[in-house]
Design a protein around this motif. Structure first.
Motif, PDB file in Angstrom:
ATOM      1  N   SER A  30       0.839  -1.206   0.000  1.00 50.03           N
ATOM      2  CA  SER A  30       0.000   0.000   0.000  1.00 50.03           C
ATOM      3  C   SER A  30       0.866   1.246   0.000  1.00 50.03           C
ATOM      4  O   SER A  30       1.914   1.282   0.655  1.00 50.03           O
ATOM      5  CB  SER A  30      -0.887   0.034   1.248  1.00 50.03           C
ATOM      6  OG  SER A  30      -1.793  -1.029   1.232  1.00 50.03           O
ATOM      7  N   HIS A  32       0.584   5.431   0.588  1.00 58.34           N
ATOM      8  CA  HIS A  32      -0.247   6.581   0.978  1.00 58.34           C
ATOM      9  C   HIS A  32       0.583   7.860   0.879  1.00 58.34           C
ATOM     10  O   HIS A  32       1.658   7.955   1.481  1.00 58.34           O
ATOM     11  CB  HIS A  32      -0.756   6.402   2.417  1.00 58.34           C
ATOM     12  CG  HIS A  32      -1.354   7.647   2.983  1.00 58.34           C
ATOM     13  ND1 HIS A  32      -2.440   8.280   2.400  1.00 58.34           N
ATOM     14  CD2 HIS A  32      -1.004   8.404   4.056  1.00 58.34           C
ATOM     15  CE1 HIS A  32      -2.731   9.363   3.102  1.00 58.34           C
ATOM     16  NE2 HIS A  32      -1.875   9.465   4.112  1.00 58.34           N
ATOM     17  N   SER A  53      -5.963   6.110   0.384  1.00 63.30           N
ATOM     18  CA  SER A  53      -6.286   7.521   0.643  1.00 63.30           C
ATOM     19  C   SER A  53      -5.990   7.929   2.087  1.00 63.30           C
ATOM     20  O   SER A  53      -5.971   9.114   2.413  1.00 63.30           O
ATOM     21  CB  SER A  53      -7.754   7.787   0.307  1.00 63.30           C
ATOM     22  OG  SER A  53      -8.541   6.921   1.087  1.00 63.30           O
ATOM     23  N   SER A  54      -5.749   6.959   2.962  1.00 65.19           N
ATOM     24  CA  SER A  54      -5.417   7.284   4.360  1.00 65.19           C
ATOM     25  C   SER A  54      -4.545   6.169   4.927  1.00 65.19           C
ATOM     26  O   SER A  54      -4.485   5.069   4.353  1.00 65.19           O
ATOM     27  CB  SER A  54      -6.704   7.386   5.196  1.00 65.19           C
ATOM     28  OG  SER A  54      -7.347   6.131   5.185  1.00 65.19           O
ATOM     29  N   MET A  58      -4.700   1.468   4.620  1.00 63.64           N
ATOM     30  CA  MET A  58      -3.606   0.648   4.058  1.00 63.64           C
ATOM     31  C   MET A  58      -3.748  -0.785   4.562  1.00 63.64           C
ATOM     32  O   MET A  58      -4.247  -1.006   5.672  1.00 63.64           O
ATOM     33  CB  MET A  58      -2.235   1.223   4.489  1.00 63.64           C
ATOM     34  CG  MET A  58      -1.996   2.635   3.968  1.00 63.64           C
ATOM     35  SD  MET A  58      -0.498   3.403   4.627  1.00 63.64           S
ATOM     36  CE  MET A  58       0.711   2.939   3.405  1.00 63.64           C
TER      37      MET A  58
END
Ligand SMILES: NC(=O)c1ccc[n+]([C@@H]2O[C@H](COP(=O)([O-])OP(=O)(O)OC[C@H]3O[C@@H](n4cnc5c(N)ncnc54)[C@H](OP(=O)(O)O)[C@@H]3O)[C@@H](O)[C@H]2O)c1
Length: 289
Positions: A30, A32, A53-54, A58
């Motif tokens: 992930s 971010h 997005s945050s 993740m």
């Protein structure tokens, strides 16, 4: 293969992510960034992973790289610790030269480290080809240090052990050599400009001698590489240059004198006599009129 999440995949994070993915050392998972568009661009550059997005969205991973800007690292670590269960066997690290691993202590019992590559990541596309051969200053908990030693070796970098207490001095060392060299070149260009030699001509003039000087320093060391009026003890030339610079630009003259004093110290380790060194110090210490 170990999984790696990246918080802040900018110039450094994208480069390391792609190299580790290609080397098969980490599976990038992930990513971010501050903006989702930037996270998507990082995924595309790395060729693996998913934009998140945050931090909380993740997927969990074995390893976490927090490579946002230095001022954001501690906050990102705190967010990470409040969203994911920290555990022994996991690792988290940042790549700042200025900060030690302690800035990640909120993540314990996850094994934490700082790993600073001595490389300028100005352009990730170029860094992909040029990072190999660089050194990485590494400190932190033993599991993280061990894993990162192997991780950096897999992409052609060698690691250098450093203690957390010496991290700032270590970083100052590379700031002096790299950032100050750039500043010295700018001061040199200002002096050429005062002599009516334009920027491009001055750069062409400087390129071979600066590159040669850097090479000499890397092979012979500073003492044997120092040439010029101070190393020769040529008081008259130093006095004339200081005077000319004072008339052209007092700021340039100030830097010339300050750096000249450091140069005298270096020259003393070579051939410069005590007597001439004392005269040079006197000459460079006085503001020129
Ligand atoms: N650049 C170098 O030459 C170099 C060399 C050695 C070490 N380092 C170290 O490497 C680290 C990264 O430097 P860099 O030059 O790669 O920085 P950078 O290019 O500015 O990238 C920083 C990344 O972090 C993201 N970011 C910023 N704040 C964030 C937050 N609060 N949460 C999540 N993501 C955030 C940014 O997202 P957006 O893209 O959305 O803004 C950007 O992608 C720093 O610790 C630096 O000291 C850099």
């Amino acid at each position: 293969m170990k999984t790696l999440n990246i918080i802040g995949a900018g110039r450094l994070g994208k480069t390391l992510g792609r190299l580790w993915q290609q080397a098969g050392f980490f599976q990038i998972q992930s990513i971010h960034n501050r903006t989702i568009d930037s996270a998507h661009a990082a995924v595309e550059f790395i060729g693996a992973g998913q934009a998140a997005s945050s931090i909380e969205s993740m997927n969990d991973a074995n390893c976490w790289l927090i490579s946002c800007s230095d001022g954001e690292i501690e906050t990102a670590a705190e967010q990470l610790s409040s969203n994911f269960q920290q555990r022994e066997g996991a690792i988290a690290f940042h790549c700042s030269g200025a900060l030690s691993s302690k800035v990640l202590k909120t993540l314990h019992p996850t094994s934490i480290a700082s790993a600073h590559p001595v490389h300028s990541f100005a352009d990730p596309q170029r860094s992909i080809d040029s990072l190999g051969g660089s050194s990485v200053a590494l400190e932190g908990d033993s599991l993280a240090v061990l894993t990162l030693t192997e991780a950096f070796a897999s992409i052609g970098c060698r690691t250098l052990a450093i203690s957390a207490e010496h991290k700032s001095l270590y970083h100052a060392g590379s700031v002096i050599a790299c950032n100050y060299l750039t500043t010295l070149i700018d001061l040199s260009l200002q002096s050429f400009a005062a002599a009516g030699i334009n920027h491009d001509k001055a750069l062409r003039l400087l390129e071979p001698i600066v590159l040669q000087t850097v090479k000499n320093n890397m092979t012979l060391g500073p003492e044997a590489s120092l040439t010029g009026p101070i190393a020769r003890g040529d008081l008259e030339t130093v006095a004339t240059q200081a005077k000319s610079l004072t008339s052209a630009d007092p700021h340039l003259a100030h830097h010339y004198r300050q750096l000249g004093l450091a140069c005298v110290k270096l020259a003393r380790r070579g051939q410069l006599s005590d007597e001439t060194a004392a005269k040079l110090i006197e000459l460079l210490s006085e503001p020129m009129r």
